[in-house]
Design an enzyme around this catalytic site. Structure first.
Site, PDB file in Angstrom:
ATOM      1  N   GLY A 118       0.444  13.785   0.059  1.00 31.36           N
ATOM      2  CA  GLY A 118       0.231  12.488   0.719  1.00 31.36           C
ATOM      3  C   GLY A 118       0.736  11.358  -0.141  1.00 31.36           C
ATOM      4  O   GLY A 118       1.239  11.585  -1.249  1.00 31.36           O
ATOM      5  N   SER A 119       0.570  10.144   0.380  1.00 25.81           N
ATOM      6  CA  SER A 119       1.001   8.971  -0.395  1.00 25.81           C
ATOM      7  C   SER A 119       0.152   7.774   0.007  1.00 25.81           C
ATOM      8  O   SER A 119      -0.553   7.812   1.029  1.00 25.81           O
ATOM      9  CB  SER A 119       2.476   8.687  -0.124  1.00 25.81           C
ATOM     10  OG  SER A 119       2.627   8.467   1.261  1.00 25.81           O
ATOM     11  N   GLY A 120       0.216   6.742  -0.819  1.00 22.01           N
ATOM     12  CA  GLY A 120      -0.577   5.537  -0.517  1.00 22.01           C
ATOM     13  C   GLY A 120       0.122   4.324  -1.095  1.00 22.01           C
ATOM     14  O   GLY A 120       1.312   4.382  -1.375  1.00 22.01           O
ATOM     15  N   PHE A 135       1.840   2.336  -3.388  1.00 22.34           N
ATOM     16  CA  PHE A 135       2.529   2.616  -4.670  1.00 22.34           C
ATOM     17  C   PHE A 135       2.043   3.921  -5.281  1.00 22.34           C
ATOM     18  O   PHE A 135       1.996   4.068  -6.491  1.00 22.34           O
ATOM     19  CB  PHE A 135       2.276   1.486  -5.693  1.00 22.34           C
ATOM     20  CG  PHE A 135       2.572   0.107  -5.177  1.00 22.34           C
ATOM     21  CD1 PHE A 135       1.569  -0.856  -5.144  1.00 22.34           C
ATOM     22  CD2 PHE A 135       3.841  -0.228  -4.721  1.00 22.34           C
ATOM     23  CE1 PHE A 135       1.829  -2.136  -4.654  1.00 22.34           C
ATOM     24  CE2 PHE A 135       4.099  -1.498  -4.242  1.00 22.34           C
ATOM     25  CZ  PHE A 135       3.097  -2.453  -4.197  1.00 22.34           C
ATOM     26  N   ALA A 136       1.617   4.857  -4.439  1.00 25.52           N
ATOM     27  CA  ALA A 136       1.060   6.098  -5.016  1.00 25.52           C
ATOM     28  C   ALA A 136       1.630   7.312  -4.313  1.00 25.52           C
ATOM     29  O   ALA A 136       2.024   7.252  -3.152  1.00 25.52           O
ATOM     30  CB  ALA A 136      -0.465   6.094  -4.864  1.00 25.52           C
ATOM     31  N   VAL A 140       0.386  11.497  -3.929  1.00 28.43           N
ATOM     32  CA  VAL A 140      -0.748  12.392  -4.176  1.00 28.43           C
ATOM     33  C   VAL A 140      -0.244  13.831  -4.168  1.00 28.43           C
ATOM     34  O   VAL A 140       0.460  14.232  -3.239  1.00 28.43           O
ATOM     35  CB  VAL A 140      -1.846  12.214  -3.112  1.00 28.43           C
ATOM     36  CG1 VAL A 140      -3.036  13.104  -3.403  1.00 28.43           C
ATOM     37  CG2 VAL A 140      -2.277  10.757  -3.024  1.00 28.43           C
ATOM     38  N   LYS A 191      -3.721  11.609  -7.748  1.00 25.83           N
ATOM     39  CA  LYS A 191      -3.082  10.436  -7.143  1.00 25.83           C
ATOM     40  C   LYS A 191      -2.373   9.670  -8.261  1.00 25.83           C
ATOM     41  O   LYS A 191      -3.016   9.029  -9.084  1.00 25.83           O
ATOM     42  CB  LYS A 191      -4.128   9.562  -6.444  1.00 25.83           C
ATOM     43  CG  LYS A 191      -3.556   8.365  -5.703  1.00 25.83           C
ATOM     44  CD  LYS A 191      -4.640   7.658  -4.901  1.00 25.83           C
ATOM     45  CE  LYS A 191      -4.122   6.475  -4.149  1.00 25.83           C
ATOM     46  NZ  LYS A 191      -5.210   5.814  -3.376  1.00 25.83           N
ATOM     47  N   ASP A 245      -9.303  -0.624   5.071  1.00 27.50           N
ATOM     48  CA  ASP A 245      -8.081   0.037   5.550  1.00 27.50           C
ATOM     49  C   ASP A 245      -8.450   1.313   6.315  1.00 27.50           C
ATOM     50  O   ASP A 245      -7.794   2.347   6.194  1.00 27.50           O
ATOM     51  CB  ASP A 245      -7.144   0.367   4.378  1.00 27.50           C
ATOM     52  CG  ASP A 245      -5.713   0.678   4.856  1.00 27.50           C
ATOM     53  OD1 ASP A 245      -4.933   1.239   4.068  1.00 27.50           O
ATOM     54  OD2 ASP A 245      -5.409   0.390   6.030  1.00 27.50           O
TER      55      ASP A 245
HETATM   56  N1  LIG Z   1      -3.605   7.113  -0.285  1.00 24.41           N
HETATM   57  C1  LIG Z   1      -4.123   8.348  -0.421  1.00 24.41           C
HETATM   58  C2  LIG Z   1      -3.529   9.430   0.229  1.00 24.41           C
HETATM   59  C3  LIG Z   1      -4.099  10.679   0.066  1.00 24.41           C
HETATM   60  C4  LIG Z   1      -5.243  10.781  -0.732  1.00 24.41           C
HETATM   61  N2  LIG Z   1      -5.772   9.672  -1.336  1.00 24.41           N
HETATM   62  N3  LIG Z   1      -5.217   8.490  -1.169  1.00 24.41           N
HETATM   63  C5  LIG Z   1      -5.881  12.063  -0.920  1.00 24.41           C
HETATM   64  C6  LIG Z   1      -6.994  12.160  -1.753  1.00 24.41           C
HETATM   65  C7  LIG Z   1      -7.616  13.401  -1.926  1.00 24.41           C
HETATM   66  C8  LIG Z   1      -7.134  14.523  -1.266  1.00 24.41           C
HETATM   67  C9  LIG Z   1      -6.013  14.433  -0.436  1.00 24.41           C
HETATM   68  C10 LIG Z   1      -5.383  13.184  -0.260  1.00 24.41           C
HETATM   69  C11 LIG Z   1      -4.201  13.085   0.639  1.00 24.41           C
HETATM   70  C12 LIG Z   1      -3.531  11.860   0.736  1.00 24.41           C
END
Ligand SMILES: Nc1cc2c(nn1)-c1ccccc1CC2
Length: 291
Positions: free
Chosen positions: A19-21, A23-24, A26, A41, A138
């Site tokens: 996944g992504s967020g 500027f991140a 994962v 992350k 969000d």
């Molecule tokens: N922006 C995001 C995006 C994600 C995550 N956290 N923040 C995440 C956290 C724990 C397990 C799996 C995820 C998937 C994507």
């Protein structure tokens, strides 16, 4: 800084991107000592103050302090923090059941009893946050993950724009995803815990119908629909939906934040907590009609 400065790779085997967020990115990781899987992350730090890339230090530290303050089964847990020249890396609880969003897409729509089970868990996680005056800001289906398809425990993720709400202090620039933002966000008026409650209304509407109440052909149209609170329960999609469900949604898609249902109001709403068999029957009927 108090964060560990050893390389993440010394302690974890870094796997695929999940996944992504903001500027991140994962990635799934495995702890070398315990063999336990986590989500890492990697948040890219802003290098130069003038750069638009990367997250600001205070935003990273805000997300971390908020995650450290929260401790609830429906909120993703933070276990460790690493930092190197370019990233701050959060070691988070791994959830691998995918997004509630995909779950809906696969199922097209959910039966009301399943929807209330999901929404009740979102409300429990929010209640824990709102008790501490923390707003997510969000909330959207992509930020609601499922542990796995079997017992389907939900986890709220991505506290990248989450905030402590101090009275009348919280005006933040336009953030969040247009489809889910409340009227006060568009009007640059103070945000609050109530801003999350609007999003719960939008998410519930989508869970029950597969359609998005305010989505227009472009951002401007979507914003206009939101500010006008212009939504309806089209019989084509809501013909089989109980009056309790519609009442629950109507209590949340209210323009005036002070008149919007709170998380406590929602947890005691008969659609979430039926107080008698009649109300249980009402939800069940809606379910059977859908079959
Ligand atoms: N922006 C995001 C995006 C994600 C995550 N956290 N923040 C995440 C956290 C724990 C397990 C799996 C995820 C998937 C994507």
């Amino acid at each position: 800084s108090p964060y560990r400065h050893e390389p993440v790779e010394d302690w974890y085997i870094v796997g695929e991107e999940i996944g992504s967020g903001h500027f991140a990115v994962v990635k799934k990781v495995v702890c070398k000592r315990s063999g336990t899987e986590f989500a890492a992350k990697f948040i890219r730090k802003k290098r130069a103050s003038t750069s638009r890339r990367g997250a600001r230090r205070e935003d990273i530290e805000r997300e971390i302090s908020i995650l450290q303050e929260l401790n609830h089964v429906n909120i993703i847990k933070l276990y460790d923090i690493f930092e190197d020249k370019q990233d701050v890396t959060l070691i988070l609880e791994l959830v691998s059941g995918g997004e509630l969003f995909d779950f809906i897409a696969e199922r097209d729509v959910l039966h009301e009893s399943e929807a209330t089970a999901f929404i009740a868990q979102v409300l429990e996680g929010l209640a824990h946050m709102h008790l501490k005056n923390i707003a997510h800001l969000d909330l959207k289906p992509e930020n609601i993950l499922l542990t796995n398809r079997a017992q389907a425990v939900i986890k709220l993720i991505d506290f990248g724009i989450s905030r402590k709400i101090e009275d009348g202090k919280n005006e933040i620039q336009m953030l969040g995803t247009p489809e889910f933002v409340a009227p006060e966000v568009i009007a640059y008026e103070p945000l609050g815990l109530y801003t999350d409650m609007w999003a719960v209304g939008v998410i519930t509407y989508i869970l029950l119908s597969g359609c998005s109440p305010f989505l227009g052909d472009n951002k401007q149209e979507t914003f206009a629909n939101i500010c006008a609170v212009d939504f309806s329960f089209d019989d084509e999609f809501f013909g089989n939906t109980s009056d309790l469900a519609k009442d629950f949604i109507r209590g949340l898609l209210v323009k005036h934040p002070g008149r919007r249902a709170s998380v406590t109001d929602c947890l005691s709403h008969p659609w979430i907590k039926p107080i008698n068999d009649r109300q249980k029957e009402e939800r069940k009927e809606a379910k059977t009609n859908l079959e």
